[in-house]
Design a protein around this motif. Structure first.
Motif, PDB file in Angstrom:
ATOM      1  N   GLU A   1       1.691  27.773  27.311  1.00 50.32           N
ATOM      2  CA  GLU A   1       2.458  28.946  27.706  1.00 50.32           C
ATOM      3  C   GLU A   1       2.205  29.253  29.176  1.00 50.32           C
ATOM      4  O   GLU A   1       1.066  29.254  29.635  1.00 50.32           O
ATOM      5  CB  GLU A   1       2.069  30.150  26.845  1.00 50.32           C
ATOM      6  N   ARG A   2       3.262  29.485  29.888  1.00 51.22           N
ATOM      7  CA  ARG A   2       3.159  29.852  31.300  1.00 51.22           C
ATOM      8  C   ARG A   2       3.710  31.261  31.468  1.00 51.22           C
ATOM      9  O   ARG A   2       4.778  31.584  30.957  1.00 51.22           O
ATOM     10  CB  ARG A   2       3.931  28.855  32.165  1.00 51.22           C
ATOM     11  N   ARG A   3       2.961  32.077  32.181  1.00 51.44           N
ATOM     12  CA  ARG A   3       3.394  33.446  32.439  1.00 51.44           C
ATOM     13  C   ARG A   3       3.757  33.593  33.906  1.00 51.44           C
ATOM     14  O   ARG A   3       3.138  32.993  34.776  1.00 51.44           O
ATOM     15  CB  ARG A   3       2.277  34.435  32.100  1.00 51.44           C
ATOM     16  N   ARG A   4       4.743  34.421  34.150  1.00 49.85           N
ATOM     17  CA  ARG A   4       5.147  34.675  35.529  1.00 49.85           C
ATOM     18  C   ARG A   4       5.904  35.988  35.574  1.00 49.85           C
ATOM     19  O   ARG A   4       6.941  36.142  34.927  1.00 49.85           O
ATOM     20  CB  ARG A   4       6.034  33.538  36.043  1.00 49.85           C
ATOM     21  N   ARG A   5       5.362  36.915  36.315  1.00 50.06           N
ATOM     22  CA  ARG A   5       6.004  38.220  36.517  1.00 50.06           C
ATOM     23  C   ARG A   5       6.416  38.869  35.199  1.00 50.06           C
ATOM     24  O   ARG A   5       7.550  39.321  35.038  1.00 50.06           O
ATOM     25  CB  ARG A   5       7.214  38.063  37.433  1.00 50.06           C
ATOM     26  N   GLY A   6       5.516  38.864  34.259  1.00 44.05           N
ATOM     27  CA  GLY A   6       5.765  39.511  32.987  1.00 44.05           C
ATOM     28  C   GLY A   6       6.560  38.697  31.988  1.00 44.05           C
ATOM     29  O   GLY A   6       6.773  39.131  30.851  1.00 44.05           O
ATOM     30  N   ALA A   7       7.021  37.539  32.379  1.00 48.64           N
ATOM     31  CA  ALA A   7       7.789  36.678  31.478  1.00 48.64           C
ATOM     32  C   ALA A   7       6.917  35.526  30.996  1.00 48.64           C
ATOM     33  O   ALA A   7       5.989  35.106  31.686  1.00 48.64           O
ATOM     34  CB  ALA A   7       9.029  36.141  32.178  1.00 48.64           C
ATOM     35  N   ARG A   8       7.224  35.039  29.811  1.00 46.29           N
ATOM     36  CA  ARG A   8       6.445  33.946  29.223  1.00 46.29           C
ATOM     37  C   ARG A   8       7.378  32.824  28.779  1.00 46.29           C
ATOM     38  O   ARG A   8       8.456  33.092  28.251  1.00 46.29           O
ATOM     39  CB  ARG A   8       5.666  34.445  27.998  1.00 46.29           C
ATOM     40  N   ALA A   9       6.926  31.598  28.968  1.00 41.10           N
ATOM     41  CA  ALA A   9       7.725  30.448  28.545  1.00 41.10           C
ATOM     42  C   ALA A   9       6.808  29.306  28.139  1.00 41.10           C
ATOM     43  O   ALA A   9       5.683  29.190  28.638  1.00 41.10           O
ATOM     44  CB  ALA A   9       8.659  29.995  29.664  1.00 41.10           C
ATOM     45  N   LEU A  10       7.297  28.470  27.233  1.00 40.79           N
ATOM     46  CA  LEU A  10       6.558  27.274  26.847  1.00 40.79           C
ATOM     47  C   LEU A  10       6.950  26.135  27.779  1.00 40.79           C
ATOM     48  O   LEU A  10       8.137  25.915  28.029  1.00 40.79           O
ATOM     49  CB  LEU A  10       6.888  26.894  25.401  1.00 40.79           C
ATOM     50  N   ILE A  11       5.959  25.433  28.273  1.00 43.99           N
ATOM     51  CA  ILE A  11       6.230  24.296  29.154  1.00 43.99           C
ATOM     52  C   ILE A  11       5.308  23.146  28.755  1.00 43.99           C
ATOM     53  O   ILE A  11       4.306  23.341  28.058  1.00 43.99           O
ATOM     54  CB  ILE A  11       6.005  24.656  30.640  1.00 43.99           C
TER      55      ILE A  11
END
Lengths: 204, 112
Positions: A104-114
């Protein structure tokens, strides 16, 4: 909100977050993932997500529409950015290895699977091993220089893919002095710190 | 009316036979496949496009055309190859056409 100034990382993570919020499990792969792991040193225009769970076209369209991406043919496009999205058909695999564990990668309050850095590196190496794509080799090297990758695991996989020579070529490139990068960028808060080639070699 | 006597496990007959042809040839382009399969070019192009979407084949630009081959990065590439080898065994007509293709180099300006 995605704008004309949004970076590839911003767009990719925002998309992954939108998919997640709509109950769609998707993993960022391909060049966009490599771009995240090289802190933007490598750029890609397409954003590839592999779906790893069941969903419907309507549900997918709704998730994409929530961030203003609309389907056009096999791609999704946004009125304010040149990046476009595709969903390559699964399974999520790198070469013959389908036991992939996304992170999981987080960035500016958003999360995504990479893909993990190791798996993203392997993904680029697969193109080098099987298509002799030197640009993919360069990206694999860039990932290995920027992120902690499991070189032992990559070697085992390389042997399984029938490319011991390809792995040796990868190591040789990794040992070369890196070319000067025009744009210098410090790691963003929360991002893993890049590793030097010496540190990579010491872990092999 | 032609009666199909072999199965088409990959969907349409053109899709299946395109895969078989690529397995036998290694690499090919749409017009060559159309000639080999005796199928319309548009049908072959559609079949290749759908196979590409499924990740079974991949293409790279070669001059003004695209050369297709089985996608070596497909997770079941090895098993697929073995399966296609087996499927190709009874396809005597296709194998004969492939065998008749000249793939070895020919010297420039050498007369036919």
């Amino acid at each position: 909100m995605i704008t004309r100034q949004s970076s590839l990382a911003d767009v990719a993570i925002a998309l992954g977050d939108a998919l997640r919020r709509h109950g769609i499990r998707a993993v960022l792969t391909g060049g966009a993932c490599a771009s995240l792991h090289t802190a933007g040193d490598y750029q890609s225009r397409d954003v590839d997500f592999v779906l790893v769970g069941p969903t419907t076209q309507a549900r997918l369209d709704a998730a994409m529409a929530s961030v203003r991406f609309l389907r056009r043919g096999d791609s999704y496009v946004h009125p304010r950015t040149a990046f476009y999205v595709e969903f390559p058909r699964g399974p999520l695999a790198i070469g013959s290895d389908h036991a992939i564990r996304p992170v999981e990668r987080r960035r500016r309050g958003a999360r995504a699977l990479i893909l993990s850095a190791t798996d993203s590196c392997r993904d680029r190496l697969a193109a080098f091993y099987h298509w002799n794509d030197r640009s993919s080799l360069a990206v694999a090297v860039a990932i290995a220089r920027k992120r902690r990758v499991d070189l032992r695991a990559i070697r085992r996989w390389s042997l399984a893919e029938g490319s011991p020579g390809g792995f040796e070529a990868f190591l040789a490139e990794l040992r070369r002095p890196p070319r000067p990068v025009r744009r210098h960028r410090h790691a963003a808060p929360g991002e893993p710190e890049p590793l030097t080639a010496r540190a990579q070699r010491s872990r092999l | 009316m032609e009666v199909t006597i072999t199965s088409s496990p990959f969907g349409s007959r053109t899709r299946t036979r395109a895969l078989l042809a690529l397995r036998l040839l290694g690499e090919s382009y749409p017009r060559e496949l159309a000639r080999l399969l005796g199928a319309p070019l548009s049908s072959v192009q559609k079949a290749l496009a759908s196979l590409e979407r499924d990740g079974l084949v991949a293409a790279r630009p070669v001059g003004r055309t695209r050369a297709f081959r089985l996608e070596p990065r497909y997770f079941a590439h090895e098993a697929l190859g073995k399966y296609l080898d087996r499927l190709a065994e009874p396809e005597e007509d296709l194998r004969g056409r492939v065998a008749a293709l000249r793939r070895r180099p020919r010297r420039t300006a050498k007369s036919l």
